[in-house]
Design an enzyme around this catalytic site. Structure first.
Site, short mmCIF file in Angstrom:
data_model
loop_
_atom_site.label_atom_id
_atom_site.label_comp_id
_atom_site.label_asym_id
_atom_site.label_seq_id
_atom_site.Cartn_x
_atom_site.Cartn_y
_atom_site.Cartn_z
N SER A 28 0.45 -28.43 -52.47
CA SER A 28 1.63 -28.85 -52.98
C SER A 28 2.78 -27.54 -52.37
O SER A 28 2.82 -26.83 -52.80
CB SER A 28 1.58 -29.30 -54.30
OG SER A 28 0.90 -30.15 -54.65
N HIS A 59 -1.62 -36.06 -50.90
CA HIS A 59 -2.98 -35.47 -50.32
C HIS A 59 -3.08 -36.51 -49.17
O HIS A 59 -3.86 -37.50 -49.61
CB HIS A 59 -3.82 -35.04 -51.01
CG HIS A 59 -3.55 -33.62 -51.97
ND1 HIS A 59 -3.91 -32.46 -51.77
CD2 HIS A 59 -3.03 -33.66 -53.23
CE1 HIS A 59 -3.46 -31.76 -52.66
NE2 HIS A 59 -3.00 -32.28 -53.44
N HIS A 81 -10.54 -32.54 -54.80
CA HIS A 81 -10.62 -31.54 -56.18
C HIS A 81 -11.80 -31.88 -56.94
O HIS A 81 -12.12 -33.32 -56.87
CB HIS A 81 -9.43 -31.88 -57.01
CG HIS A 81 -7.98 -31.71 -56.27
ND1 HIS A 81 -7.55 -32.42 -55.23
CD2 HIS A 81 -7.12 -30.62 -56.54
CE1 HIS A 81 -6.48 -32.03 -55.01
NE2 HIS A 81 -6.41 -30.81 -55.63
N TYR A 83 -12.00 -32.33 -60.02
CA TYR A 83 -11.59 -33.33 -61.22
C TYR A 83 -11.62 -34.76 -60.50
O TYR A 83 -11.76 -35.70 -61.28
CB TYR A 83 -10.33 -33.19 -61.82
CG TYR A 83 -9.14 -33.28 -60.71
CD1 TYR A 83 -8.51 -34.17 -60.45
CD2 TYR A 83 -8.60 -31.89 -60.55
CE1 TYR A 83 -7.46 -34.23 -59.56
CE2 TYR A 83 -7.52 -31.91 -59.72
CZ TYR A 83 -6.82 -33.04 -59.20
OH TYR A 83 -5.70 -33.13 -58.45
N GLU A 84 -11.66 -34.96 -59.25
CA GLU A 84 -11.71 -36.47 -58.63
C GLU A 84 -13.23 -36.75 -58.68
O GLU A 84 -13.44 -38.27 -58.41
CB GLU A 84 -11.40 -36.34 -57.15
CG GLU A 84 -9.95 -36.03 -57.06
CD GLU A 84 -9.54 -36.01 -55.65
OE1 GLU A 84 -9.37 -37.04 -54.85
OE2 GLU A 84 -9.41 -34.93 -54.98
N ALA A 111 -0.20 -25.41 -55.87
CA ALA A 111 0.71 -25.42 -57.07
C ALA A 111 0.08 -24.94 -58.10
O ALA A 111 -1.11 -25.27 -58.40
CB ALA A 111 1.34 -26.90 -57.08
N MET A 209 -5.99 -25.86 -60.42
CA MET A 209 -7.18 -26.71 -60.33
C MET A 209 -7.98 -26.77 -59.19
O MET A 209 -8.59 -27.61 -58.67
CB MET A 209 -6.69 -28.07 -60.91
CG MET A 209 -6.19 -28.12 -62.27
SD MET A 209 -5.55 -29.85 -62.51
CE MET A 209 -4.66 -29.49 -63.91
N SER A 210 -7.93 -25.70 -58.17
CA SER A 210 -8.28 -25.83 -56.88
C SER A 210 -8.34 -24.26 -56.42
O SER A 210 -8.74 -23.43 -57.23
CB SER A 210 -7.24 -26.57 -56.03
OG SER A 210 -6.15 -25.75 -55.75
N ASN A 233 5.55 -24.69 -62.54
CA ASN A 233 5.91 -25.06 -63.95
C ASN A 233 5.38 -23.82 -64.62
O ASN A 233 4.42 -22.95 -64.37
CB ASN A 233 5.38 -26.10 -64.45
CG ASN A 233 3.80 -26.21 -64.39
OD1 ASN A 233 3.49 -26.69 -63.22
ND2 ASN A 233 3.15 -25.97 -65.49
N HIS A 245 2.97 -33.99 -63.89
CA HIS A 245 2.76 -33.99 -62.40
C HIS A 245 4.10 -34.00 -61.64
O HIS A 245 4.43 -33.34 -60.61
CB HIS A 245 1.70 -35.02 -62.07
CG HIS A 245 1.69 -34.78 -60.46
ND1 HIS A 245 0.97 -33.88 -59.85
CD2 HIS A 245 1.70 -35.82 -59.40
CE1 HIS A 245 0.72 -33.72 -58.88
NE2 HIS A 245 1.25 -35.02 -58.32
#
Length: 284
Positions: A28, A59, A81, A83-84, A111, A209-210, A233, A245
């Site tokens: 990101s 993405h 990811h 989480y996918e 990000a 998360m990556s 953030n 998001h």
């Protein structure tokens, strides 16, 4: 070489006539870099054997192979990811493939939420180290000694020389870079305020998360890594407001011009000093 990786490499090689040694994972805030590449080939993941497709908005899911200001590069436009719902071996598949294609240097971006209370949304942070808090690891399973050792050393996961290049180029732009530790969680929820305090106690400056699985995989294969986070953030509990998001996208859009210019400058420096990097790679 794993059969899935071999089939993907064979399919990609049929569509490329150049040999990039630099790859960039477009997280990101850095997706626009692909627009500056004079593309020789744009290969969608759905056209590569064994590749899943990214389910996350923003993405794209493709390799962009070509020249960035005459430097041959591979842009990884869209990551997978954990989480996918993908197994870790699928998450790191693009990294395995680019290393098998001959890439020697990987610039990975993301990000991240700012855990360090002195950070502000929009800051860029060079990753100096990481914490794997994902509860999984990309090297679990049989090891291929042709790729790397069974027990890889992670004491220099992020290349010190590349970090210095990043800081030098940022300084020439009048841009201040943070330098900190990135903690990786599975997501897809943002962290709780207590989890953020825990990460701060552990020494983390940002959380996301990556990235960490990709870095581990790259280093296992002897690929040098530079990591840069866009602090999108303040992490939970720092400010009295919910996380979203949309806020992440808004912040990364704001910094994308500087982010793109910085990474372009870094790539040009790496190319200029390529002889030194090649020598280093041969002695790793």
């Amino acid at each position: 070489m794993d059969e899935t990786v071999k089939n993907a490499v064979d399919a990609i090689k049929k569509k490329m006539d150049i040999q990039p040694t630099i790859a960039v994972t477009l997280g990101s805030g850095l997706g626009g870099l692909a627009d500056h590449i004079e593309a020789e080939a744009v290969i969608r993941y759905e056209d590569i054997p064994g590749f899943p497709t990214s389910t996350v908005s923003g993405h794209a899911g493709e390799f962009v192979i070509g020249h960035l200001k005459e430097v041959p590069v591979i842009a990884i436009k869209g990551r997978f990811h954990y989480y996918e719902g993908y197994p870790m071996q699928k998450v790191v598949l693009p990294t395995r493939v680019i290393s098998a294609l001959g890439v020697k240097t990987l610039i990975v971006s993301n990000a991240a939420g700012g855990v360090n209370t002195s950070y502000s949304p929009g800051d860029l942070m060079v990753i100096k180290d990481h914490i794997n808090h994902m509860g999984d690891h990309p090297l679990i399973g049989p090891n291929d000694e042709e790729i790397g050792p069974r027990f890889p050393d992670m004491s220099t996961a992020y290349d010190e020389g590349l970090m210095e290049v990043a800081h030098e180029e940022a300084k020439s732009m009048g841009l201040q870079l943070q330098r900190g530790v990135y903690a990786a969680t599975t997501g897809p929820t943002y962290e709780t305020p207590t989890e953020v305090r825990m990460f701060r106690t552990l020494g983390a400056d940002a959380v996301g998360m990556s990235t960490v699985p990709e870095v581990i995989t790259a280093r296992h294969a002897g690929v040098k890594v530079l990591g840069i986070s866009c602090i999108s953030n303040a992490a939970a509990g720092i400010l009295d407001q919910p996380l979203s998001h949309e806020e992440v996208i808004e912040t990364t859009e704001r910094v994308k011009t500087n982010f793109t210019e910085l990474v372009t400058r870094i790539i040009l420096r790496i190319e200029t000093e390529e002889g030194n990097h090649d020598n280093d790679a041969e002695t790793d």
